[in-house]
Design a protein around this motif. Structure first.
Motif, mmCIF file in Angstrom:
data_model
loop_
_atom_site.group_PDB
_atom_site.id
_atom_site.type_symbol
_atom_site.label_atom_id
_atom_site.label_comp_id
_atom_site.label_asym_id
_atom_site.label_seq_id
_atom_site.Cartn_x
_atom_site.Cartn_y
_atom_site.Cartn_z
ATOM 1 N N ARG A 184 0.825 -1.200 0.000
ATOM 2 C CA ARG A 184 0.000 0.000 0.000
ATOM 3 C C ARG A 184 0.866 1.261 0.000
ATOM 4 O O ARG A 184 0.575 2.230 -0.711
ATOM 5 N N LEU A 185 1.929 1.276 0.792
ATOM 6 C CA LEU A 185 2.809 2.443 0.851
ATOM 7 C C LEU A 185 3.549 2.674 -0.466
ATOM 8 O O LEU A 185 3.714 3.807 -0.904
ATOM 9 N N LEU A 186 4.016 1.584 -1.072
ATOM 10 C CA LEU A 186 4.802 1.684 -2.303
ATOM 11 C C LEU A 186 3.944 1.682 -3.559
ATOM 12 O O LEU A 186 4.493 1.682 -4.666
ATOM 13 N N LYS A 187 2.605 1.610 -3.377
ATOM 14 C CA LYS A 187 1.661 1.629 -4.506
ATOM 15 C C LYS A 187 1.938 0.477 -5.475
ATOM 16 O O LYS A 187 1.966 0.657 -6.711
ATOM 17 N N LEU A 188 2.162 -0.712 -4.925
ATOM 18 C CA LEU A 188 2.440 -1.869 -5.781
ATOM 19 C C LEU A 188 1.202 -2.331 -6.525
ATOM 20 O O LEU A 188 1.324 -2.989 -7.564
ATOM 21 N N GLN A 189 0.015 -2.032 -5.996
ATOM 22 C CA GLN A 189 -1.184 -2.418 -6.725
ATOM 23 C C GLN A 189 -1.222 -1.749 -8.092
ATOM 24 O O GLN A 189 -1.610 -2.362 -9.083
ATOM 25 N N ASP A 190 -0.783 -0.483 -8.139
ATOM 26 C CA ASP A 190 -0.746 0.209 -9.427
ATOM 27 C C ASP A 190 0.325 -0.375 -10.341
ATOM 28 O O ASP A 190 0.145 -0.435 -11.569
ATOM 29 N N LEU A 191 1.447 -0.821 -9.764
ATOM 30 C CA LEU A 191 2.521 -1.379 -10.582
ATOM 31 C C LEU A 191 2.178 -2.763 -11.116
ATOM 32 O O LEU A 191 2.541 -3.109 -12.246
ATOM 33 N N SER A 192 1.499 -3.565 -10.294
ATOM 34 C CA SER A 192 1.195 -4.941 -10.711
ATOM 35 C C SER A 192 -0.148 -5.071 -11.401
ATOM 36 O O SER A 192 -0.499 -6.172 -11.835
ATOM 37 N N ALA A 196 -1.944 -8.267 -13.542
ATOM 38 C CA ALA A 196 -3.168 -8.850 -12.984
ATOM 39 C C ALA A 196 -4.333 -8.716 -13.967
ATOM 40 O O ALA A 196 -5.162 -9.630 -14.099
ATOM 41 N N ARG A 197 -4.406 -7.600 -14.646
ATOM 42 C CA ARG A 197 -5.487 -7.397 -15.627
ATOM 43 C C ARG A 197 -5.376 -8.393 -16.770
ATOM 44 O O ARG A 197 -6.386 -8.924 -17.262
ATOM 45 N N LEU A 198 -4.162 -8.693 -17.208
ATOM 46 C CA LEU A 198 -3.967 -9.673 -18.275
ATOM 47 C C LEU A 198 -4.451 -11.052 -17.846
ATOM 48 O O LEU A 198 -5.110 -11.760 -18.614
ATOM 49 N N VAL A 199 -4.148 -11.443 -16.603
ATOM 50 C CA VAL A 199 -4.584 -12.749 -16.113
ATOM 51 C C VAL A 199 -6.101 -12.791 -15.976
ATOM 52 O O VAL A 199 -6.755 -13.798 -16.308
ATOM 53 N N PRO A 236 0.025 -9.041 -1.293
ATOM 54 C CA PRO A 236 -1.042 -9.320 -0.331
ATOM 55 C C PRO A 236 -1.922 -8.092 -0.115
ATOM 56 O O PRO A 236 -1.498 -6.950 -0.309
ATOM 57 N N VAL A 237 -3.145 -8.351 0.287
ATOM 58 C CA VAL A 237 -4.107 -7.276 0.518
ATOM 59 C C VAL A 237 -4.489 -7.268 1.991
ATOM 60 O O VAL A 237 -4.369 -8.266 2.697
ATOM 61 N N CYS A 293 8.513 -9.890 -6.179
ATOM 62 C CA CYS A 293 7.324 -9.232 -6.723
ATOM 63 C C CYS A 293 7.537 -7.728 -6.814
ATOM 64 O O CYS A 293 7.149 -7.088 -7.800
ATOM 65 N N VAL A 294 8.181 -7.142 -5.802
ATOM 66 C CA VAL A 294 8.437 -5.694 -5.819
ATOM 67 C C VAL A 294 9.388 -5.334 -6.954
ATOM 68 O O VAL A 294 9.158 -4.367 -7.702
#
Length: 416
Positions: A184-192, A196-199, A236-237, A293-294
């Motif tokens: 959440r701090l590093l905004k990995l959801q935006d990076l990954s 994830a959208r492709l899968v 992880p969420v 992952c990061v």
């Protein structure tokens, strides 16, 4: 000397001599106890057992305040935050077993006594948030620790991580919560999200599988893509209720808005590097997977052309390389204590399988970082100019990864 002469003049030499002899002969009061920063006063008779006489009732009370039989969060986190902050202010490696809730019964309401039981998600998420608030403030006030993760007299964060290491080793859910907050701090959801959208798109493929190319993800079952593959590609969420409570409170409760800036994310990357280096060996499989992952999320795709992504990937890569190059001593000791492995094969069996994967991952991550750095050509466009500090950090990460691979490769060749 002037004051001494005045005393002799008033009371006489004999009385002055008797006075000063009594002062010198006065016994020095014995020290009551040694005060150590962050550890509190040492109590007599304190034992090293997990269930401390002073903190165990506090942890049990926190579970009684929870809803849904302990699985749900309490109505108010005030007492929980007060207890955890008080523990973090007092904890040290010497009193960790007395302060930390190492026994599962202190973190759950279950009476089974199974050591494999773990904390409820709300407990781990809130505890991890308070840990990160404390550690980020340490990094924010010590810029040297942000630039170089190592043990020194000026860097107290490794000692804090050593103190909380027993709880990290016994609570995998707490480690997952820490990685979720880092994401959440590093905004990995935006990076990954592109991956994830492709899968997700492949899991909703409507065409016949036989008509798709052999390399298409759509040929795999949707249950496999969404149930197993996707959760390994995304960080992880947090629990939905806790994430909703923090939605309008910045990146983390208790943090100022400065941590939602580029400098704040560099502080978070420094804390993550410290955690990768000084976490207990039992937590390393989870943390190493998150680190990969990061790095891949930061350097792959169009995000890899941003200076901040290069800095993040380099900071995590150098920590992983340093950990693999000089693993903790406890890692070898823990593998030798297994009763199911013969003594002659305990160490080799533990390292044979992981050494190949570590070697290939380090090589691939170093190649990816080197490729991204080479794409920053100042002559072609001003936007592709890489900051000198970031470039130096990336080069240091590449060299450290190559050196670690050089140390691992002779061992692997000898075993083959």
């Amino acid at each position: 000397l002037k004051m001494l002469g005045n005393v002799i003049a008033h009371v006489g030499s004999q009385h002055a001599a008797l006075f000063f002899m009594s002062v010198v002969a006065a016994p020095v009061p014995a020290p009551v106890g040694t005060w150590r920063v962050g550890s509190g006063r040492r109590r007599r008779g304190s034992s090293g057992s997990d269930d401390g006489p002073h903190w165990a009732p506090k942890w049990r009370r926190l579970m009684t305040l929870a809803s849904a039989g302990g699985s749900g969060p309490p109505r108010s986190y005030d007492e929980f935050d007060h207890t955890v902050r008080g523990m973090l202010n007092r904890i040290s490696a010497e009193n960790a077993c007395r302060l930390l809730p190492l026994d599962p019964s202190l973190r759950t309401l279950s009476e089974s006594g199974d050591p494999r039981e773990d904390s409820p998600p709300w407990w781990a998420a809130r505890f991890a948030a308070l840990m990160l608030v404390s550690y980020l403030q340490v990094i924010h006030t010590n810029r040297c620790a942000r630039g170089l993760a190592m043990r020194s007299a000026d860097n107290v964060l490794p000692a804090y991580l050593d103190a909380v290491a027993p709880l990290l080793a016994r609570s995998p859910r707490l480690v997952d919560a820490l990685t979720a907050w880092f994401a959440r701090l590093l905004k990995l959801q935006d990076l990954s999200w592109p991956t994830a959208r492709l899968v997700l798109l492949a899991s909703h493929e409507q065409r016949e599988r036989a008509s798709l190319p052999a390399s298409s993800l759509g040929r795999l079952p949707a249950e496999l893509l969404k149930g197993r593959i996707l959760r390994f590609l995304t960080p992880p969420v947090l629990p939905h209720s806790l994430a909703r409570n923090f939605a309008g409170a910045g990146p983390l409760a208790g943090l100022c808005d400065c941590w939602d800036t580029e400098e704040g994310r560099r502080d978070a990357a420094a804390v993550l590097a410290h955690l990768l280096l000084f976490a207990p060996p039992a937590s390393w499989p989870q943390l190493s997977a998150f680190a990969v992952c990061v790095i891949e999320s930061a350097l792959a795709g169009h995000h890899g052309h941003q200076e901040s992504s290069v800095y993040l990937g380099a900071s995590v890569l150098v920590a992983v390389a340093q950990r693999l190059e000089s693993p903790p001593v406890e890692q070898a000791q823990s593998s030798e204590q297994s009763p199911f492995v013969p003594p002659s094969r305990r160490r080799t069996q533990q390292s044979d399988v992981h050494r190949r994967s570590d070697l290939s991952i380090l090589n691939r991550m170093a190649d990816l970082l080197e490729e991204r750095v080479s794409e920053f050509v100042p002559a072609s466009s001003p936007e592709l100019e890489l900051n000198g500090f970031v470039r130096t950090r990336a080069q240091a990460a590449i060299e450290r990864a190559r050196r670690a691979c050089g140390k691992l490769r002779p061992v692997e060749s000898a075993k083959q």
